[in-house]
Design a protein around this motif. Sequence first.
Motif, short mmCIF file in Angstrom:
data_model
loop_
_atom_site.label_atom_id
_atom_site.label_comp_id
_atom_site.label_asym_id
_atom_site.label_seq_id
_atom_site.Cartn_x
_atom_site.Cartn_y
_atom_site.Cartn_z
N THR A 57 43.23 3.44 -9.08
CA THR A 57 44.32 3.31 -8.10
C THR A 57 44.13 2.13 -7.16
N GLY A 58 42.94 1.59 -7.06
CA GLY A 58 42.69 0.44 -6.18
C GLY A 58 42.05 -0.68 -6.95
N TYR A 59 42.47 -1.92 -6.68
CA TYR A 59 42.01 -3.09 -7.41
C TYR A 59 41.57 -4.18 -6.45
N PRO A 60 40.71 -5.10 -6.90
CA PRO A 60 40.38 -6.26 -6.06
C PRO A 60 41.57 -7.21 -5.97
N ARG A 61 41.59 -8.02 -4.94
CA ARG A 61 42.71 -8.95 -4.75
C ARG A 61 42.64 -10.09 -5.74
N GLU A 62 41.45 -10.56 -6.11
CA GLU A 62 41.30 -11.65 -7.06
C GLU A 62 40.32 -11.24 -8.14
N VAL A 63 40.59 -11.66 -9.37
CA VAL A 63 39.71 -11.36 -10.50
C VAL A 63 39.51 -12.63 -11.31
N GLY A 64 38.44 -12.63 -12.11
CA GLY A 64 38.17 -13.75 -13.00
C GLY A 64 38.20 -13.29 -14.45
N ALA A 65 38.01 -14.23 -15.36
CA ALA A 65 38.04 -13.92 -16.78
C ALA A 65 36.94 -12.92 -17.12
N GLY A 66 37.30 -11.90 -17.91
CA GLY A 66 36.32 -10.91 -18.33
C GLY A 66 35.89 -9.97 -17.23
N TRP A 67 36.75 -9.72 -16.24
CA TRP A 67 36.33 -8.92 -15.08
C TRP A 67 36.12 -7.46 -15.45
N LEU A 68 36.68 -6.98 -16.55
CA LEU A 68 36.47 -5.60 -16.99
C LEU A 68 35.28 -5.45 -17.92
N GLU A 69 34.57 -6.53 -18.17
CA GLU A 69 33.45 -6.49 -19.12
C GLU A 69 32.40 -5.43 -18.76
N PRO A 70 32.02 -5.24 -17.49
CA PRO A 70 31.02 -4.19 -17.19
C PRO A 70 31.46 -2.80 -17.62
N LEU A 71 32.75 -2.49 -17.52
CA LEU A 71 33.23 -1.19 -17.98
C LEU A 71 33.21 -1.11 -19.50
N THR A 73 31.28 -2.57 -21.54
CA THR A 73 29.92 -2.57 -22.10
C THR A 73 29.04 -1.51 -21.45
N TYR A 74 29.65 -0.50 -20.85
CA TYR A 74 28.88 0.58 -20.25
C TYR A 74 28.01 1.24 -21.32
N PRO A 75 26.72 1.47 -21.04
CA PRO A 75 25.81 1.97 -22.09
C PRO A 75 26.12 3.38 -22.57
N GLY A 76 26.78 4.20 -21.74
CA GLY A 76 27.15 5.55 -22.17
C GLY A 76 28.48 5.56 -22.91
N ARG A 77 28.97 6.77 -23.21
CA ARG A 77 30.25 6.88 -23.88
C ARG A 77 31.35 6.90 -22.85
N LEU A 169 29.79 2.14 -10.74
CA LEU A 169 30.08 0.89 -11.42
C LEU A 169 31.48 0.40 -11.08
N ALA A 170 32.45 1.32 -11.08
CA ALA A 170 33.81 0.94 -10.72
C ALA A 170 33.88 0.43 -9.28
N ALA A 171 33.15 1.09 -8.38
CA ALA A 171 33.16 0.65 -6.98
C ALA A 171 32.56 -0.74 -6.84
N SER A 172 31.54 -1.05 -7.64
CA SER A 172 30.96 -2.40 -7.57
C SER A 172 31.95 -3.47 -8.02
N LEU A 173 32.94 -3.07 -8.82
CA LEU A 173 33.99 -4.00 -9.23
C LEU A 173 35.19 -3.95 -8.31
N LEU A 174 35.06 -3.23 -7.18
CA LEU A 174 36.15 -3.03 -6.21
C LEU A 174 37.31 -2.28 -6.83
N LEU A 175 36.99 -1.36 -7.75
CA LEU A 175 37.98 -0.49 -8.36
C LEU A 175 37.86 0.91 -7.77
#
Length: 600
Positions: A57-71, A73-77, A169-175
Motif C-alpha cells: 500500500t505504500g511505495y517510495p517516491r523514486e525508484v531505480g532499475a531493478g528496484w524489486l530485485e530483493p523481493l 531473489t528472496y531466499p525463502g518461498r 525486507l519490504a520496509a527496507s525498500l520503503l514498501l
Amino acid sequence: MKLSALTRSFLTSAAPTREDDQDRPGGVGDLLAPSALRVNASSLEMPDGCCASFAITGYPREVGAGWLEPLLTYPGRLDVSMHVEPIPPMVAAQRLRRQLARLESSARANAEAGRLADFGAEAAADDAADLASSLARGDGRLFRVGLYLTVHAWDAAELDAEIQQVRALAASLLLDAQPTTFRAMQGWVSTLPLGTDSIRQRRTFDTSALAASFPFASPDLNAPTGSNEVLYGVNVASSGVVMWDRFAQDNHNSVVLARSGAGKSYFTKLEALRLLYHGVEVSVIDPEDEYRALAETTGGTHLGLGARGVAFNPFDLPTDQGDDTLIRRALFTQTLVAAMLGEPLTPAARPVLDRAVLAAYAAKGINSDPATWRRPAPLLADLVEQLAISSHPEGEAIAERLTPYVAGSYKELFAQATTTRPDGHLVVFSLRDLPEEVKSVGVLLALDAIWRKVANPADRRPRLVIVDEAWMLMKEAEGARFLYRLAKSARKHWAGLTVVTQDAADLLASDLGRAVVANSATQILLRQAPQAITAVGDAFALSEGERAFLLSAERGEGLLCGGNAGDRAAFAAISSPAEHKVITTDPAELLDHEGEGDPL
C-alpha cells in the motif's frame, strides 16, 4: 523514476472485476487448488504447509532499475505478483486535472489560514504536474498496478518468522506491506498465475516506473546499458538475472577464457543468437564447424572453406566501398600471393605482380570506373596467365609457383567463381575442411572479407566478429595481425571482437594476447584449469574466492568482469529448449535431434 506521492488517492475508481472462468468446475482453478484448505483470519492452511498474503500500500517516491530485485531473489518461498492495467490517456488527463485542482486549492487554503505548508501535498503537486506534462507530450502513459506478496512456510511458527523477515525486507525498500486480514483467500488467489486481482489495492505508475519494476535489470552491475542488452544468465549468488550490453561499454570487445569442455563455445553462440535478435550483424571464424546449425537455423550464410564444391574468388569487387576499391584489391592480391608462396615478395616481384593484376581486371573489362565493377571478376587463372606472358623472370616464377592453386591439388577453393557470397546477418567461415597447407590462405581470405564489411563506411551498423579457438588463428602471421588491428580499432567501426580460447596461459603470455585482453571491456571467465588459474587470477586481479569459484564452476557457470572493478557477477548461462537445440554440440544430443524440424 518517480512513483508519485499523489497516487495514494488518485484514480481510486475502477471498473468492476470481471469474473473469469477459473472458478468453474473443471477449470484452471481445479488444477491449481489444493485438496483441502482452511481459511483463517490472516493465513491459509494447506496439506503441505501454510501461507499468508500481503498487499503493498505504500511505495517510495523514486525508484531505480531493478528496484524489486530483493523481493524477487528472496531466499525463502515468496510469491510476488504484479497486476497491471493501462489507464486510457483521456481518463488519466481528466483525473490529473482534478487532482491538481484539489492540491492547489488545499495549498491556497493553508496559506490563507496561515497554516504551515503541507510538504507532502507540495511534492504530490509537483509530481502531478510532471505526469501531466509527460502525458501531454506523449512521452509516457499511466497504469494501475497492484503488487501482492504471499509467504509460504511448513507450519505456523515458521510462517511467523518468514513474515517478519519479508516485512522487514519490504520496509527496507520503503514498501508498506499490509496483511490481507479477513481476505486471506483473495490475497492468495491474487498471487496465483491466474491473472485475477481479488484485492484491487491499486497504485498509479507511469511508464518509466513500471518498466523499472520488471526483473530485466542487473542490480549487481553498474555498467551503462543501451539498446543491445542481452541475457547472459542467472546470478549464482542472488538468482537474479545478469543482463549485459557490450555495445554500451567503453569498447565493444570481449574475451572468453575457459578450459576445454567448460561451455565457452556454447555461451558464445548463445550471446550471438541473442544479439541477432537485436539486429546485430555477426561474422564468425569457426575452426571446428560448430556454428553450422546456428547459421542454417537463422537463415545465415555458411561457407565451408576447403569443402567440395565451395569456391571463393579473391578478385571479387564490392560496389559500395569507395573509388579506390580496385586499388585496394590489387594491394590485397600482393598479400594473398605472398601467403600462397609462403614467403614475402621481393621488391622486383611487386611491380610485376601489380601490373599483372590490373591487366587481369582490364582483360575482363574492369577498370577504375565503378560502373565496370559489376562485370564478372577475373579468376586466379587469369592472373597466372598474365604473369606467364609478362616476359619477366619474376612473373614467370610466380606463375609457376601458383600452378597448384590453379590446376593442382589446391585448386578447389580458388579456381572458379565464388559459389556463396559472404553476405547476410550471420556469416560463418568454417575452416575445418581446409588442408593445413592452405589454411593460412583460407584464413586470410575470410579475414579480408570480414574486414571489408566492418570497415565499410557506406554501411554502418552494430557488428560482432567472433574468433573461436583464437589460439589457432594466432599461429598465423596474418591472423595475429588481424586480431591486433581489430582489437584496437573495432570500436571506431561500431564493431566488437570476441576472442574465444582455451589456452589462457598462452594468450596472456604473448604481447598480442595481453593487447586483446587490455582492449576488451567485457571479460568472461568460465571454469579454469588448475595450471592456468594463477596466470588468469593475476591478469584479472581475482580474489581468492573468485579463483576458487572458477576452479569448481559447473559447465556454463562463469564470472563476468566488466570494464570497472565493481562490475563483476558470477552467473550460470541459461537457454531455452529451442536455443539449446541450435547451439549444443553434444554428440548424443545432436543424434537425438536428427530429423527434427527447425527449433526456432
